[in-house]
Design a protein around this motif. Structure first.
Motif, PDB file in Angstrom:
ATOM      1  N   LEU A 186     -43.154  19.494 -26.409  1.00 54.76           N
ATOM      2  CA  LEU A 186     -43.761  18.233 -25.971  1.00 54.76           C
ATOM      3  C   LEU A 186     -43.464  18.007 -24.490  1.00 54.76           C
ATOM      4  O   LEU A 186     -44.365  17.652 -23.712  1.00 54.76           O
ATOM      5  CB  LEU A 186     -43.215  17.070 -26.806  1.00 54.76           C
ATOM      6  N   ALA A 215     -42.720  10.475 -22.950  1.00 53.98           N
ATOM      7  CA  ALA A 215     -42.411  11.134 -24.222  1.00 53.98           C
ATOM      8  C   ALA A 215     -42.891  10.293 -25.398  1.00 53.98           C
ATOM      9  O   ALA A 215     -43.496  10.814 -26.351  1.00 53.98           O
ATOM     10  CB  ALA A 215     -40.910  11.392 -24.326  1.00 53.98           C
ATOM     11  N   TYR A 216     -42.646   8.999 -25.342  1.00 51.27           N
ATOM     12  CA  TYR A 216     -43.116   8.095 -26.406  1.00 51.27           C
ATOM     13  C   TYR A 216     -44.641   8.157 -26.525  1.00 51.27           C
ATOM     14  O   TYR A 216     -45.200   8.272 -27.621  1.00 51.27           O
ATOM     15  CB  TYR A 216     -42.698   6.659 -26.098  1.00 51.27           C
ATOM     16  N   SER A 231     -46.003  11.411 -27.960  1.00 47.94           N
ATOM     17  CA  SER A 231     -45.428  11.874 -29.230  1.00 47.94           C
ATOM     18  C   SER A 231     -46.381  11.641 -30.392  1.00 47.94           C
ATOM     19  O   SER A 231     -47.166  10.679 -30.401  1.00 47.94           O
ATOM     20  CB  SER A 231     -44.100  11.161 -29.509  1.00 47.94           C
ATOM     21  N   SER A 241     -41.730  15.065 -36.787  1.00 47.85           N
ATOM     22  CA  SER A 241     -41.742  14.151 -35.641  1.00 47.85           C
ATOM     23  C   SER A 241     -41.426  14.879 -34.347  1.00 47.85           C
ATOM     24  O   SER A 241     -40.667  15.844 -34.320  1.00 47.85           O
ATOM     25  CB  SER A 241     -40.703  13.045 -35.851  1.00 47.85           C
ATOM     26  N   ASP A 242     -41.975  14.350 -33.255  1.00 47.97           N
ATOM     27  CA  ASP A 242     -41.659  14.881 -31.931  1.00 47.97           C
ATOM     28  C   ASP A 242     -40.357  14.319 -31.377  1.00 47.97           C
ATOM     29  O   ASP A 242     -39.737  14.920 -30.502  1.00 47.97           O
ATOM     30  CB  ASP A 242     -42.793  14.551 -30.945  1.00 47.97           C
ATOM     31  N   ILE A 243     -39.969  13.133 -31.849  1.00 49.15           N
ATOM     32  CA  ILE A 243     -38.754  12.470 -31.369  1.00 49.15           C
ATOM     33  C   ILE A 243     -37.966  11.965 -32.569  1.00 49.15           C
ATOM     34  O   ILE A 243     -38.550  11.398 -33.503  1.00 49.15           O
ATOM     35  CB  ILE A 243     -39.092  11.284 -30.434  1.00 49.15           C
ATOM     36  N   PHE A 291     -35.664  15.473 -28.670  1.00 53.90           N
ATOM     37  CA  PHE A 291     -37.057  15.627 -28.250  1.00 53.90           C
ATOM     38  C   PHE A 291     -37.535  17.054 -28.533  1.00 53.90           C
ATOM     39  O   PHE A 291     -36.798  18.018 -28.314  1.00 53.90           O
ATOM     40  CB  PHE A 291     -37.211  15.363 -26.749  1.00 53.90           C
TER      41      PHE A 291
END
Length: 536
Positions: free
Chosen positions: A161, A185-186, A189, A115-117, A157
């Protein structure tokens, strides 16, 4: 895969809390060689700089940057993004702290889902924390999720990204500066992971003197509007397909309508500030063409958008408070609309009915046997609609055969000298209607359920709008009433009341024959005759 984590801490007058914050990071269960702590001192005037230098001299992975006060955490956070050497960056405030296994648990999600976040479970200390997001699966896409209900940046985070898409915090204002950052960011992602089962981040309300003074600076309408303008501009600038941009716009506007608008109305702004915010929102939703995503909103959200578009601030306030008080909606041709004038006009024009939002509830609080049948008394209420002109009916249904019968219900108490008991909490919050109805044995026998179970519902009719509710039981003590059968001579219908596992009221029925009186013996008849003669 060996990952490295940068912990970014903006520090401003945190002398009372920064040691606990730093210790919670240094004592993480992951190895220290996977850690990098960047503390950006934003012009503190207390002992925070000296404490930071002490930690930097003790731990090689603690780095301190000193700068003049910028007035918000945005500048320090951007500086940390610029300096970070980790694969992921975790934004932590100087008055918060981490659970000991936080990074280990969050790393597990990265390794499992890439995952990115990653969002770790929050714990509030003297404050509330986001909870709804943790009802999602362990890994999910931003699109179609409720992620916009947590827009703070106390999350992990992926640094690449942020750098690839040039995601940074706006530095020219200090209220809601998280929002344009988090929505980018969301949106960019690949996915979001959550740690549900371990308290990762402790959000505190232990404000230092410096922070408290900053918080108490007066907030004007101009300052408040920055977050909306910047976030919508960030959405417009997304380098994504139109469908994703519209979806992001929709998800953010949903937050504005359900959360930010509430703050606008209920916060102690000056009237001029509220008017400025309303006028600015009107211009913004037109500028960003909300009609492209209008069909996606629910009834309430659509009406709010139309009031902002075509009404004025007073119309918005009238609707906002009306929907929070029962009885402020009315029935028109079977549909439910707000009573507030402008809201009524706009809702009726688009058939924006609140009939799905209105709920009928009913409870029986007293049951007594009467000569004509079984008397039940209780109360009912609608959560939204004005029910002063309603008609009530009792629906009786046999659970096995699904046969039903109904009886007209009377408003008020059976005996005006004997008030009906009502739940005091309900009485404080709702506009209640008292009711009573006598159930004759013939009504129960029409169900052919002499040895079955009968469920009770209350039906409310207002014009041609109908609502139905399962009746709950609020009777102090259940009992059995014996009613004389209307079908069979010398038979009784035993009615036993009970509450189901869901708290609903039901009847158990049992048909029994009356016991015949015992006939006296021949000897007893002679004795009785002699007694009668002596009395004569």
């Amino acid at each position: 895969m060996k990952l490295k984590y940068t912990i970014a801490i903006p520090v401003y007058n945190d002398e009372n809390t920064i040691r606990e914050c730093l210790d919670s990071i240094i004592n993480q269960t992951i190895d220290n060689d996977k850690l990098e702590i960047i503390c950006v001192n934003d012009g503190s005037t207390d002992q925070s700089p000296a404490i930071l230098e002490e930690y930097s001299n003790t731990y090689s992975f603690v780095r301190v940057v000193h700068q003049e006060n910028s007035g918000s955490p945005s500048g320090p956070r951007n500086k940390a993004i610029e300096l970070a050497t980790g694969d992921f960056i975790f934004f932590v405030d100087g008055d918060d702290y981490l659970g000991e296994e936080a990074l280990e648990r969050m790393e597990e999600k990265i390794l499992q889902y890439d995952s990115d976040i990653v969002i770790g479970k929050y714990v509030g200390i003297n404050r509330g924390v986001p909870q709804a997001i943790f009802r999602n699966p362990d890994n999910f896409s931003f699109y179609g999720s409720n992620a916009m209900y947590t827009v703070s940046v106390q999350k992990l985070f992926r640094v690449s990204l942020l750098r690839e898409h040039n995601i940074r915090f706006p530095e020219h204002y200090s209220l809601g500066e998280d929002q344009p950052f988090i929505i980018q960011a969301y949106a960019y992602s690949n996915s979001i992971s959550i740690v549900k089962d371990y308290p990762c981040y402790y959000l505190t309300n232990n404000l230092t003197v410096g922070r408290e003074q900053l918080t108490k600076k007066p907030i004007t309408g101009r300052i408040y509007m920055h977050q909306f303008e910047e976030t919508l501009a960030a959405v417009a600038s997304l380098n994504l397909p139109k469908e994703k941009k519209l979806r992001t716009y929709y998800q953010y506007l949903t937050r504005v309508l359900n959360i930010e608008l509430r703050t606008t109305i209920t916060r102690s702004f000056q009237m001029e500030d509220k008017q400025f915010i309303f006028d600015s929102l009107k211009a913004l939703i037109k500028q960003h063409n909300f009609l492209e995503i209008y069909p996606n909103f629910n009834t309430r959200e659509k009406l709010l958008l139309r009031i902002i578009e075509q009404g004025d601030l007073e119309d918005l306030i009238n609707f906002w408070y009306a929907e929070r008080h029962p009885g402020n909606m009315q029935v028109f041709h079977g549909l439910i609309y707000p009573k507030a004038e402008k809201a009524y006009e706009l809702a009726k024009a688009e058939t924006l009915s609140f009939h799905r939002s209105n709920k009928l509830a009913a409870a029986v609080t007293r049951i007594q046997k009467k000569a004509e049948g079984l008397l039940i008394e209780g109360y009912s209420y609608h959560t939204l609609v004005d029910a002063s002109e309603e008609q009530l009916f009792l629906k009786l249904s046999d659970r096995d055969s699904e046969r039903v019968t109904s009886l007209a219900v009377q408003k008020g108490a059976y005996d005006t000298d004997s008030p009906i008991p009502v739940n005091p909490e309900v009485m404080q919050e709702q506009i209640i209607s008292l009711f009573h109805v006598v159930i004759p044995s013939s009504a129960l026998e029409r169900l052919d359920a002499e040895n079955g179970i009968v469920d009770l519902h209350l039906i409310s009719r207002i014009e041609n709008y109908t609502a139905i509710a399962r009746i709950i039981g609020e009777i102090p003590q259940h009992s059995t009433a014996k009613l004389t059968s209307s079908k069979q001579k010398n038979h009784l219908l035993n009615v036993t009341t009970y509450d189901t596992k869901h708290g609903n009221l039901s009847f158990k029925l049992k048909d029994t024959a009356k016991k015949k009186p015992k006939q006296p013996s021949k000897k007893q008849r002679v004795v009785n005759k002699i007694k009668r003669m002596l009395r004569a």
